[in-house]
Design a protein around this motif. Sequence first.
Motif, PDB file in Angstrom:
ATOM      1  N   GLN A 396       0.815  -1.213   0.000  1.00  0.00           N
ATOM      2  CA  GLN A 396       0.000   0.000   0.000  1.00  0.00           C
ATOM      3  C   GLN A 396       0.852   1.267   0.000  1.00  0.00           C
ATOM      4  OE1 GLN A 396      -3.360  -0.265  -0.391  1.00  0.00           O
ATOM      5  NE2 GLN A 396      -2.801  -2.431  -0.553  1.00  0.00           N
ATOM      6  N   ARG A 397       2.097   1.132   0.413  1.00  0.00           N
ATOM      7  CA  ARG A 397       2.975   2.301   0.528  1.00  0.00           C
ATOM      8  C   ARG A 397       3.880   2.500  -0.676  1.00  0.00           C
ATOM      9  NH1 ARG A 397       6.449   1.131   5.170  1.00  0.00           N
ATOM     10  NH2 ARG A 397       7.325   3.149   4.585  1.00  0.00           N
ATOM     11  N   TYR A 398       4.124   1.426  -1.443  1.00  0.00           N
ATOM     12  CA  TYR A 398       5.067   1.513  -2.558  1.00  0.00           C
ATOM     13  C   TYR A 398       4.399   1.047  -3.846  1.00  0.00           C
ATOM     14  CZ  TYR A 398       8.714   1.932   1.030  1.00  0.00           C
ATOM     15  OH  TYR A 398       9.486   2.338   2.090  1.00  0.00           O
ATOM     16  N   ASP A 399       4.289   1.938  -4.794  1.00  0.00           N
ATOM     17  CA  ASP A 399       3.660   1.597  -6.068  1.00  0.00           C
ATOM     18  C   ASP A 399       4.443   0.545  -6.853  1.00  0.00           C
ATOM     19  OD1 ASP A 399       1.697   3.378  -5.513  1.00  0.00           O
ATOM     20  OD2 ASP A 399       2.317   4.907  -6.961  1.00  0.00           O
ATOM     21  N   ILE A 400       5.705   0.415  -6.558  1.00  0.00           N
ATOM     22  CA  ILE A 400       6.523  -0.546  -7.301  1.00  0.00           C
ATOM     23  C   ILE A 400       6.137  -1.985  -6.978  1.00  0.00           C
ATOM     24  CG2 ILE A 400       8.409  -0.748  -5.617  1.00  0.00           C
ATOM     25  CD1 ILE A 400      10.347  -0.730  -8.026  1.00  0.00           C
ATOM     26  N   ILE A 401       5.468  -2.217  -5.861  1.00  0.00           N
ATOM     27  CA  ILE A 401       4.996  -3.567  -5.536  1.00  0.00           C
ATOM     28  C   ILE A 401       3.661  -3.774  -6.242  1.00  0.00           C
ATOM     29  CG2 ILE A 401       4.333  -5.180  -3.726  1.00  0.00           C
ATOM     30  CD1 ILE A 401       6.121  -3.699  -1.803  1.00  0.00           C
ATOM     31  N   GLY A 402       3.688  -4.550  -7.322  1.00  0.00           N
ATOM     32  CA  GLY A 402       2.485  -4.776  -8.095  1.00  0.00           C
ATOM     33  C   GLY A 402       1.582  -5.838  -7.506  1.00  0.00           C
ATOM     34  N   ASP A 403       2.187  -6.877  -6.906  1.00  0.00           N
ATOM     35  CA  ASP A 403       1.375  -7.978  -6.384  1.00  0.00           C
ATOM     36  C   ASP A 403       2.117  -8.664  -5.245  1.00  0.00           C
ATOM     37  OD1 ASP A 403      -0.923  -9.602  -6.373  1.00  0.00           O
ATOM     38  OD2 ASP A 403       0.019 -11.122  -7.634  1.00  0.00           O
ATOM     39  N   VAL A 404       1.362  -9.064  -4.241  1.00  0.00           N
ATOM     40  CA  VAL A 404       1.851  -9.918  -3.161  1.00  0.00           C
ATOM     41  C   VAL A 404       0.952 -11.136  -3.146  1.00  0.00           C
ATOM     42  CG1 VAL A 404       2.162 -10.165  -0.675  1.00  0.00           C
ATOM     43  CG2 VAL A 404       2.743  -8.005  -1.775  1.00  0.00           C
ATOM     44  N   ARG A 405       1.511 -12.322  -3.254  1.00  0.00           N
ATOM     45  CA  ARG A 405       0.685 -13.517  -3.417  1.00  0.00           C
ATOM     46  C   ARG A 405       1.334 -14.729  -2.761  1.00  0.00           C
ATOM     47  NH1 ARG A 405       2.380 -12.043  -8.896  1.00  0.00           N
ATOM     48  NH2 ARG A 405       4.205 -13.282  -9.494  1.00  0.00           N
ATOM     49  N   GLY A 406       0.556 -15.795  -2.711  1.00  0.00           N
ATOM     50  CA  GLY A 406       1.031 -17.048  -2.149  1.00  0.00           C
ATOM     51  C   GLY A 406       0.279 -17.410  -0.892  1.00  0.00           C
ATOM     52  N   ARG A 407       0.770 -18.437  -0.235  1.00  0.00           N
ATOM     53  CA  ARG A 407       0.189 -18.868   1.036  1.00  0.00           C
ATOM     54  C   ARG A 407       1.246 -19.627   1.812  1.00  0.00           C
ATOM     55  NH1 ARG A 407      -4.812 -22.432   0.468  1.00  0.00           N
ATOM     56  NH2 ARG A 407      -5.429 -21.095  -1.280  1.00  0.00           N
ATOM     57  N   GLY A 408       1.102 -19.611   3.146  1.00  0.00           N
ATOM     58  CA  GLY A 408       2.103 -20.261   3.978  1.00  0.00           C
ATOM     59  C   GLY A 408       3.462 -19.634   3.758  1.00  0.00           C
ATOM     60  N   LEU A 409       4.475 -20.493   3.645  1.00  0.00           N
ATOM     61  CA  LEU A 409       5.836 -20.011   3.385  1.00  0.00           C
ATOM     62  C   LEU A 409       6.225 -20.260   1.938  1.00  0.00           C
ATOM     63  CD1 LEU A 409       7.707 -20.877   6.704  1.00  0.00           C
ATOM     64  CD2 LEU A 409       6.782 -18.679   5.934  1.00  0.00           C
ATOM     65  N   MET A 410       5.277 -19.955   1.048  1.00  0.00           N
ATOM     66  CA  MET A 410       5.541 -19.948  -0.394  1.00  0.00           C
ATOM     67  C   MET A 410       4.939 -18.664  -0.947  1.00  0.00           C
ATOM     68  SD  MET A 410       5.194 -22.976  -3.125  1.00  0.00           S
ATOM     69  CE  MET A 410       6.004 -22.825  -4.723  1.00  0.00           C
ATOM     70  N   VAL A 411       5.755 -17.618  -0.960  1.00  0.00           N
ATOM     71  CA  VAL A 411       5.262 -16.259  -1.177  1.00  0.00           C
ATOM     72  C   VAL A 411       5.998 -15.606  -2.343  1.00  0.00           C
ATOM     73  CG1 VAL A 411       5.130 -13.949  -0.128  1.00  0.00           C
ATOM     74  CG2 VAL A 411       4.568 -15.982   1.232  1.00  0.00           C
ATOM     75  N   GLY A 412       5.282 -14.805  -3.108  1.00  0.00           N
ATOM     76  CA  GLY A 412       5.886 -14.033  -4.182  1.00  0.00           C
ATOM     77  C   GLY A 412       5.560 -12.559  -4.047  1.00  0.00           C
ATOM     78  N   VAL A 413       6.538 -11.702  -4.338  1.00  0.00           N
ATOM     79  CA  VAL A 413       6.342 -10.248  -4.379  1.00  0.00           C
ATOM     80  C   VAL A 413       6.792  -9.785  -5.754  1.00  0.00           C
ATOM     81  CG1 VAL A 413       6.939  -8.022  -3.365  1.00  0.00           C
ATOM     82  CG2 VAL A 413       6.793 -10.047  -1.905  1.00  0.00           C
ATOM     83  N   GLU A 414       5.848  -9.272  -6.546  1.00  0.00           N
ATOM     84  CA  GLU A 414       6.157  -8.872  -7.919  1.00  0.00           C
ATOM     85  C   GLU A 414       6.311  -7.355  -8.006  1.00  0.00           C
ATOM     86  OE1 GLU A 414       4.747  -9.508 -12.541  1.00  0.00           O
ATOM     87  OE2 GLU A 414       3.966 -10.791 -10.947  1.00  0.00           O
ATOM     88  N   PHE A 415       7.386  -6.924  -8.676  1.00  0.00           N
ATOM     89  CA  PHE A 415       7.699  -5.502  -8.805  1.00  0.00           C
ATOM     90  C   PHE A 415       7.408  -5.019 -10.231  1.00  0.00           C
ATOM     91  CE2 PHE A 415      10.480  -7.197  -5.478  1.00  0.00           C
ATOM     92  CZ  PHE A 415      10.138  -6.371  -4.424  1.00  0.00           C
ATOM     93  N   VAL A 416       6.749  -3.869 -10.325  1.00  0.00           N
ATOM     94  CA  VAL A 416       6.385  -3.302 -11.623  1.00  0.00           C
ATOM     95  C   VAL A 416       6.703  -1.806 -11.636  1.00  0.00           C
ATOM     96  CG1 VAL A 416       4.548  -4.986 -12.057  1.00  0.00           C
ATOM     97  CG2 VAL A 416       4.000  -2.851 -10.872  1.00  0.00           C
ATOM     98  N   THR A 417       6.933  -1.264 -12.817  1.00  0.00           N
ATOM     99  CA  THR A 417       7.158   0.175 -12.937  1.00  0.00           C
ATOM    100  C   THR A 417       5.869   0.925 -13.233  1.00  0.00           C
ATOM    101  OG1 THR A 417       7.699  -0.045 -15.283  1.00  0.00           O
ATOM    102  CG2 THR A 417       9.535  -0.111 -13.717  1.00  0.00           C
ATOM    103  N   ASP A 418       4.824   0.180 -13.598  1.00  0.00           N
ATOM    104  CA  ASP A 418       3.534   0.789 -13.903  1.00  0.00           C
ATOM    105  C   ASP A 418       2.439  -0.142 -13.395  1.00  0.00           C
ATOM    106  OD1 ASP A 418       1.035   1.213 -15.603  1.00  0.00           O
ATOM    107  OD2 ASP A 418       2.259   2.901 -16.291  1.00  0.00           O
TER     108      ASP A 418
END
Length: 480
Positions: A396-418
């Motif tokens: 919510q604070r950084y626009d560069i974080i496009g998506d946060v996904r996964g469950r448990g200890l299998m997590v992805g953080v995707e970075f985007v410029t737009d």
Amino acid sequence: MAAMMLKRTISFATSKVTHSHFRACSSFSSSAATAGNPAPAPPQLPPFDYQPRPYNGPLVDEVLAKRQKFLGPSLFYYYQKPLNLVEGKMQFLYDDTGRRYLDAFAGIVTVSCGHCHPEVVNAIIEQSKLLQHTTTIYLNHAIGDFAEELASKMPGNLKVVYFVNSGSEANELAMLMARLYTGNLGMISLRNAYHGGSSGTIGLTALNTWKYPIPEGEIQHVINPDPYRGVFGADANSYAREVQDHIDYGTSGKVAGFIAETIQGVGGAVELAPGYLKLVYDIVHKAGGVTIADEVQTAFGRTGSHYWGFETQGVIPDIVTMAKGIGNGLPMGAVVTTPEIASVMAQKVQLNTFGGNPVCSAGGLAVLRVLDKEKCQAHCADVGSHMLERLRSLQQRYDIIGDVRGRGLMVGVEFVTDQKEKTPAKAETNVLHEKLRELGVLVGKGGMHGNVFRIKPPMCFTKDDADFLVDALDYSLSKL
């Protein structure tokens, strides 16, 4: 030259990160400067009561030189200056200087219980003292004990176990079983999937980064049901209809099988659209095929909500493949299927010299028991939900974080410029990756463009570790 190119990349990445990407960070920096407050200190690793042994071996430059001289040039390494890791304990790793790092990638999602877990190590040592190797042409209780314990974890009629040495081998064997059992050749896998690097599984893999230009043989890739980037969003029905269309128009109407990860690992921790597998499994069965769940990364409670990844979709596959976490670092894999499908392998002699090796079997059995004893599945659910909540707050604070996904200890953080176009922030991701290493956090990267952080630590990872990781990412973002 390589170092110069990397410096240019970092410079480019820094110049391209605009203030709009980091509104919260910029306002914080401005207000802090206005108030005359000092810049925030970098976060510190959580305390850990362990002292690594003194290291007297070769240092990083010598190790790298030998690797470059004697090992294949296709190997790659993370970081501008590669790490020379010499010791590990639970969720931490140590380099040749004695520096400690928080391992949030677990040797590519392989260390399940923790580095050098004492109960697993002891089982390996004790078996090694007795008998290191025979093979399946003789009897030994270790392989049977392990198979019995593993089969007890499986739902339905998945009760016959084949042991191999890797995930690639497991998926090769599963594909062979599907073709023999059905009498059909055509296999279906998902785009963005990774199922191995052997000549057969390269065909199942659908990321060009990992594919050589060789014949793939009767393998087709259908649209990936990716809720974030997929053409149908999270609409499982539309993705399933595309599979039916493929069978109707692109095959004889019959297929050998369909294979999928429940959460795509190398593809960037992409969880399939809810309900997708149930719909597709029905379609594949009607076309005469069998269903294969690739559990190489999602098995053994890592998702927190379930022991097996496929259970998150409410299905029971015909064949399950697994590796990585099954051995906590031992080179192991397995295929589990039904007695009916397994029977087709008896047409010929089928042997794997090292599959079910006594040492690996003893270690694998110890892994299963530790995971139960330490309630790792529930722990993954607890810590994972805490980490996801904090990461989504960061989003919510950084626009560069496009998506946060996964469950448990299998997590992805995707970075985007737009945010709207979802343009991959590849260069910025590389900068953040280096910055996290400097702070003492090791994470993986994935996705077609390498713009996704893969956060998949050993299952002993704690909430304090999760907080440190998120704080380190926050600090790194604020410094871009």
